[in-house]
Design a protein around this motif. Structure first.
Motif, short mmCIF file in Angstrom:
data_model
loop_
_atom_site.label_atom_id
_atom_site.label_comp_id
_atom_site.label_asym_id
_atom_site.label_seq_id
_atom_site.Cartn_x
_atom_site.Cartn_y
_atom_site.Cartn_z
N LYS A 254 7.95 -4.99 -18.42
CA LYS A 254 8.76 -4.28 -18.96
C LYS A 254 10.33 -4.42 -18.46
CE LYS A 254 8.35 0.03 -15.91
NZ LYS A 254 9.54 -0.10 -15.02
N SER B 265 2.96 -3.84 -18.94
CA SER B 265 3.86 -2.95 -18.00
C SER B 265 4.51 -3.85 -17.09
CB SER B 265 2.90 -1.83 -17.55
OG SER B 265 2.08 -2.46 -16.47
N ALA C 276 6.42 -1.62 -21.92
CA ALA C 276 5.43 -1.37 -21.05
C ALA C 276 4.14 -0.79 -22.03
CB ALA C 276 5.96 -0.23 -19.98
N GLU D 8 12.21 -0.31 -22.56
CA GLU D 8 11.37 -0.39 -21.59
C GLU D 8 10.08 0.42 -21.61
OE1 GLU D 8 14.22 -1.32 -18.04
OE2 GLU D 8 12.94 0.31 -17.74
#
Lengths: 257, 329, 293
Positions: free
Chosen positions: C265, C262, C257, C253
């Protein structure tokens, strides 16, 4: 003519060989039994014959067609049906519905026509219901037709499984320990049921521990030991085979009825 | 016809309610929402209740239908019906392609995968702002027109959704009581046995998954045109859970149970508004308590109880002939 | 570029450590009772919120005392959950237990909403906010607290299950409840211990990470789902697999991101999860089981 022909069949589970180099032929219109001690590989054999497991080696020819590589529903379509050692009932349905599922391959209406309940569906339902009721009657189960499967005794459930498998109209019926857990009266009923199935022209392949039953209904018997073929022959030949008596029956057999 | 007796009673109820309460907020406004929820719950029940395949991402298909309708009709001026059809097509394609890998999974893995799918779709709705309007949503969605008659009042919508809902219930009842429906239930009962009866379990699962998705997409399109506005919040993970709850609360594997659950769960929050701050807490408590004490669901549980009481005075035949679904969960 | 990646790794491990603790809680409860506890995320929220509440204001407790109090309260919640929601429904289907724990999570969220409202709360950092520098990447002391705390807890849990009688007794219950009962294990008590332990881990995760991420009444939802993903990723019921799954998910993640988007994510985390499940339906470290016919 052999309905089913098994050649060089081998299956291992993580290094343990369950079936080794097995070969046998099931003649048409006979009752052919497979016996052997627990763990001899009988159920594994059935699972391969019905397409649930895939063997490591060998061939299984049913009606001169290879079964290996086919999924169970395709094997069923070829005309092979079975019952299960551990009951595989549809406990979420009535007895009649259970057997109606057995008529799946003999009926053809699809999701769309069913959703709108077209006249063809209604007609087909009526015919299928009749077929299912015939199969139930054949197994002496008419009285249970509308009951729920989850509320019935074990012996009845075993026969419902048979009725369901018969509703498929198979050429070959695999029966995995039909008499296991049955009392003496029920076992007698089962014996006559197996005979009637055979007389109706369906070849029966039977796995069973009750030796009395096996000796009485079988035309030929295959003895398995540790996944290999120990002996094969008529019930008389098997009963008098010294190897069988020594290795499996242990010399102290009683042919109880 | 006895087979559809419950259905006719329901249809009569739907038709008569607005006659007695023509301008009642609970009938024409909340009732419309309840109708959409019923469609969704009935579709999910086919997949989850009958075929035994849990889905924690059903709201995603509802969302795909709603947003396809919204975007095509509001942004590009398409005819709402054509937009709805496109939504169904898109949903069908997506459902078909994810069905196979997803339905190979079982139990908690299946729950997780469907949940993940639902969240992914929701994030796509939030993130593609230029198309979907992002978290703020998308408005100015035109209403439906049926042969020149514009559906423009609460009461009209009540009629349209009511008919759609009854149609979906009727289809579901027909399917369950047929060869295809038995195949679904067989799959739930025992997959190996179903295969041995000649049922291709893979295509059957795929079929019911796609069907449930299509019905949800249809509900989404109706929702879109009825509300005139959509935002991602309506299609979130929480809504998927709410749908599962409707099915389970009413009673799995019972179409009427799903109808019951959807109606109760739609009206409950309206009633709990009185308790304001306690609303969320009470909702959670009701959910927990029902499942602990009536795990077959309220509707099915009460029905079985009624059967049991009647059983003392009746023959078993008249009981079992009613409907083939007791608590199977 | 490399500094950036290093920064993502630091964030990833910190977040991953939190996921790992939540996932470990999932695995413990799943092992002990075959239940997927959707209220696991609420343990995290309750831990953080009560810690803040206990230490807040002039009359508040000093931070260490508040933390201990928060942990004890969360453990109590875990035990009550087992005793009054899970135990009465024994033998229920997967779906039923899922709904029960979802109901419990909504209930706990409702209580939190009632007590604390919708505000977002911050917790003081344990040992200041002066960042450390590794190259051009920065590291807060709290990041170290999270990583170190999680590592210690994971080792502690590992030791507990492999070297203590109670730990082994819980494992015995998960293998075969009846057999465990027959050899004299108090199964009911073991269940309480498992839920208490799971709640403890959740509370610790919440307390450790709250100074960085802040918290609110609904902070547990996403954390719970991530923990569930991590547990599935690692193979449900495999505690160390769950920890590995948590770290992997956190890293994925954080990198997604930073390097991709982001906004996506969470989606990327779930896409990876789906792919893993499609290729290996029993998770990275789960055992493949065959159905007996």
């Amino acid at each position: 003519m052999a309905l089913l022909e098994v050649k060089d069949l081998t299956k291992a589970f993580g290094g343990v060989t369950a079936i080794a180099d097995l070969h046998f032929k099931v003649p048409e219109n006979k009752v052919y039994s497979v016996i052997g001690p627990n763990g001899a590989g009988k159920t594994t054999l059935f699972n391969m014959l019905s397409g649930i497991y895939h063997p490591d080696e060998g061939s299984i020819r049913f009606l001169d067609q290879e079964i290996i590589g086919k999924e169970p529903h395709a094997v069923a379509e070829m005309g092979l049906s079975r019952t299960f050692q551990n009951l595989q009932m549809f406990f979420n349905m009535t007895v009649l519905d259970n057997v109606l599922v057995g008529c799946h391959l003999r009926t053809h209406s699809g999701l769309f026509s069913a959703a709108f309940r077209l006249p063809s569906v209604i007609r087909e339902e009526r015919v299928a219901r009749q077929w299912a009721e015939e199969a139930l009657a054949f197994c002496g189960l008419e009285e249970y037709s509308r009951q729920h499967a989850d509320a019935l005794p074990y012996g009845v459930l075993k026969r419902i499984e048979i009725a369901r498998a018969l509703a498929v109209q198979p050429k070959l019926l695999l029966m995995d320990e039909p008499a296991a857990g049955l009392n003496d009266t029920e076992t007698l009923e089962m014996r006559s049921l197996i005979r009637r199935i055979s007389e109706s022209g369906i070849t029966v392949l039977l796995v069973e521990h009750n030796m009395g039953l096996v000796m009485q209904v079988s035309d030929r018997i295959l003895v398995l030991d540790y996944g290999s073929r120990l002996a094969e022959g008529t019930p008389e030949e098997i009963q008098n085979n010294p190897q069988v008596i020594e290795a499996y029956l242990g010399g102290e057999v009683q042919y109880a009825v | 016809m006895r087979r559809l007796a419950g259905f006719y009673i329901l249809a009569a109820g739907v038709a008569l309610l607005p006659v007695f309460f023509p301008d009642n907020y609970f009938i024409t406004v909340v009732g419309v929402t309840a109708g959409i929820h019923v469609i969704l719950a009935v579709s999910l029940n086919l997949l989850m209740g009958y075929a035994g395949q849990i889905s924690l991402g059903h709201a995603a298909f509802f969302g795909i239908g709603a947003y396809t309708s919204a975007i095509l009709s509001a942004r590009y001026g398409w005819n709402p019906w054509l937009a709805m059809l496109t939504g169904l097509l898109l949903t069908g394609v997506i459902a078909y392609f994810i069905a196979r890998p997803i339905l190979r999974l079982k139990g908690h893995y299946l729950a997780m995968a469907t949940l993940g799918f639902g969240i992914i779709i929701n994030i796509v709705l939030v993130q593609n702002g230029q198309l979907t309007g992002g978290p703020d949503g998308l408005g100015d969605i035109p209403s439906l027109t049926i042969f020149g008659w514009e559906v423009d009042s609460d009461l009209h919508w009540y009629g349209v959704i009511g008919v759609a809902m009854l149609a979906v219930i009727w289809l579901s009842l027909n399917i369950i009581d047929s060869r295809s429906g038995r195949a679904l239930r067989a799959l739930h009962g025992s997959e190996v046995a179903a295969e041995m009866m000649g049922i291709n379990t893979t295509t059957t699962k795929t079929g019911v998954f796609v069907l449930a998705a299509l019905i949800a997409s249809f509900a989404g399109s109706l929702f879109s045109h009825q509300q005139g506005f959509v935002s991602p919040g309506s299609f979130s993970f929480f809504f998927s859970i709410e749908l599962v709850t409707m099915v389970v609360l009413g009673g799995m594997a019972s179409t009427y149970g799903a109808v019951f659950g959807a109606i109760v769960l739609t009206f409950l929050p309206e009633l709990l508004v009185v308790f304001e701050d306690y609303e969320v807490m009470i909702f959670g408590a009701i959910l927990m308590l029902t499942m602990i004490f009536l795990p077959q669901g309220i509707f099915v549980g009460l029905r079985n109880l009624a059967y049991k009481l009647r059983k003392k005075n009746a023959t078993p035949d008249s009981i079992a002939g009613k409907e083939q679904n007791r608590g199977t969960a | 570029m490399w500094d950036q990646i290093l920064q993502f790794l630091i964030t990833g491990v910190t977040v991953g450590a939190t996921y790992a603790l939540v996932a470990l809680g999932f695995a413990i409860i799943y092992n002990a009772s075959d239940v997927v506890n959707f209220a696991q995320g609420e343990f995290v929220m309750i831990g953080a919120m009560t810690a803040i509440a206990l230490s807040a204001g002039d009359g508040g407790l000093p931070l260490p005392l508040a933390l201990i109090g928060a942990v004890l309260i969360t453990i109590a919640v875990g035990i009550l959950l087992q005793r009054f929601a899970i135990a009465p429904a024994r033998g229920a289907s997967v779906v039923t237990t899922i709904i029960i724990t979802i109901g419990a999570s909504i209930f706990l969220r409702g209580v939190a909403l009632l007590v604390w409202g919708k505000d977002i709360f911050a917790m003081p950092h344990f040992s200041g906010e002066i960042p450390l520098h590794i190259g051009n990447a920065t590291l807060l002391p709290q990041n170290l607290w999270v990583m170190g705390g999680a590592a210690l807890l994971v080792m502690g849990v590992h030791y507990f299950f492999n070297h203590t009688i109670i730990g082994k007794a819980i494992l015995a219950c998960s293998c075969n409840r009846t057999a465990a009962h027959l050899v004299g294990i108090n199964v009911g008590l073991m269940m309480l211990v498992a839920y208490g332990l799971s709640a403890f881990l959740g509370a610790m995760a919440g307390i450790l990470v709250a100074p960085i991420t802040f918290t609110s009444y609904d902070a547990g939802v996403m954390l719970g789902l991530k923990g569930f993903s991590a547990a599935i990723l690692g193979g449900m019921g495999n505690p160390m697999g769950a920890v590995a799954g948590g770290l992997a998910l956190g890293l994925i993640e954080s990198l997604a991101a930073g390097l991709i988007s982001s906004g996506y994510k969470d989606a990327i985390g779930f896409i990876i999860l789906l792919l893993v499940l499609f290729i290996r339906p029993s998770g990275m470290f789960g055992k493949v089981s065959a159905e007996r016919v």
